[in-house]
Write an enzyme that holds these catalytic residues in place. Structure first.
Site, PDB file in Angstrom:
ATOM      1  N   LEU A   1       0.881  -1.164   0.000  1.00 48.95           N
ATOM      2  CA  LEU A   1       0.000   0.000   0.000  1.00 48.95           C
ATOM      3  C   LEU A   1       0.918   1.214   0.000  1.00 48.95           C
ATOM      4  CD1 LEU A   1      -2.700  -0.984   2.681  1.00 48.95           C
ATOM      5  CD2 LEU A   1      -2.982  -0.918   0.198  1.00 48.95           C
ATOM      6  N   ASP A   2       0.495   2.286  -0.656  1.00 51.72           N
ATOM      7  CA  ASP A   2       1.322   3.488  -0.708  1.00 51.72           C
ATOM      8  C   ASP A   2       1.548   4.067   0.693  1.00 51.72           C
ATOM      9  OD1 ASP A   2       1.345   3.311  -3.462  1.00 51.72           O
ATOM     10  OD2 ASP A   2      -0.398   4.634  -3.681  1.00 51.72           O
ATOM     11  N   TYR A   3       2.545   4.896   0.795  1.00 55.85           N
ATOM     12  CA  TYR A   3       2.905   5.579   2.043  1.00 55.85           C
ATOM     13  C   TYR A   3       1.678   6.234   2.692  1.00 55.85           C
ATOM     14  CZ  TYR A   3       5.790   8.697   4.955  1.00 55.85           C
ATOM     15  OH  TYR A   3       6.380   9.371   5.989  1.00 55.85           O
TER      16      TYR A   3
ATOM     17  N   LYS B   1      -5.194   4.946  -7.665  1.00 56.18           N
ATOM     18  CA  LYS B   1      -4.964   6.384  -7.902  1.00 56.18           C
ATOM     19  C   LYS B   1      -4.863   6.650  -9.407  1.00 56.18           C
ATOM     20  CE  LYS B   1      -2.657   7.129  -3.513  1.00 56.18           C
ATOM     21  NZ  LYS B   1      -1.360   7.125  -2.859  1.00 56.18           N
TER      22      LYS B   1
END
Ligand code: URA
Length: 244
Positions: A101-103, A191
């Site tokens: 998962l992204d930051y 995104k």
């Protein structure tokens, strides 16, 4: 199944390269037979010995974390930023995240030391559903949702069919909340999908991974998976195998 040299390295026998040397020099047996070629795949039930000594393989452990924001999905970071495994200080096993998962993304993340299950889950052909809730810029309409559902071109490749639903829309703030279920796991996929339809994501949360939801878990909290949940995950991955 995992490559023998990787399993040896994981078990702490030697580095990956040294493990390859041990294999090619005939030191390693799998289920009693010497294996000298590279790339042999082994599973959890295979008996692996190095010079007649069975290797110690860690007890498999499985966790579901509600990943908080501002944390890297990794086991270490060269810039010393917080990583998800920092949230498991008392777990002895060498666990690592399944996918990423992204930051700035929060939500459901599995961590395990079971490389075999991890690979099954991450393989795109296994089609595990992942449901995200995105706060996006703008008032999203049915036409845009249809585009998401049918697939949009991201980095030159069309995304697989998805399911999308508007949860709410706030005209005064020019914000929509959308639920999106996908089974691919491309980098920054959600995104990029919203970007492709002109509604950039402001906030993203993964609500569920397969049948696992975040019920009872606050950001930063985790729990061990139950035996039936591990079974369900493995089953979902093998049943959805589109090559079968
Ligand atoms: N898709 C994204 O864009 N980001 C994530 O963190 C997960 C899926």
């Amino acid at each position: 199944m995992e490559r023998l040299q990787k399993v040896l390295a994981h078990a702490g026998v030697a580095s990956r390269r040294k493990s390859e040397e041990l294999i090619s020099k005939g030191h390693v047996r799998v289920n009693g037979t010497v294996v000298k070629e590279m790339g042999v795949l082994v599973g959890n039930s295979d008996l692996i010995e190095v010079d007649g000594v069975p290797i110690y393989r860690e007890e498999p452990v499985y966790f579901l974390l509600n990943k908080p924001r501002n944390m890297i999905t990794a086991v270490s970071d060269d810039k010393d930023r917080p990583v998800v495994t920092d949230l498991f200080p008392n777990i002895e096993q060498r666990i690592y995240p399944v996918g990423r998962l992204d930051y700035d993304t929060t939500g459901a993340l599995i961590l395990t030391n079971d490389g075999e299950l991890s690979q099954l889950l991450m393989h795109p052909k296994h089609q595990i559903d992942k449901t995200y809730v995105a706060k996006v810029k703008g008032m999203i309409d049915r036409k845009s949702l249809n585009r998401l559902e049918k697939g949009v071109v991201v980095e030159g490749k069309k995304t697989a069919p998805a399911k999308a639903k508007i949860l709410s829309a706030d005209r005064s703030r020019d914000i929509s909340m959308v639920e999106l279920t996908i089974h691919e796991g491309r980098n920054r996929q959600v995104k990029n999908m919203f970007q492709a339809i002109g509604h950039p994501v402001e906030k993203l949360k993964r609500e569920s991974y397969g049948t696992l939801t975040l019920d009872g878990l606050q950001p930063g909290e985790w729990r061990e998976l139950k035996t039936f949940e591990i079974y369900q995950l493995r089953n979902a991955a093998t049943q959805n195998d589109t090559t079968n």
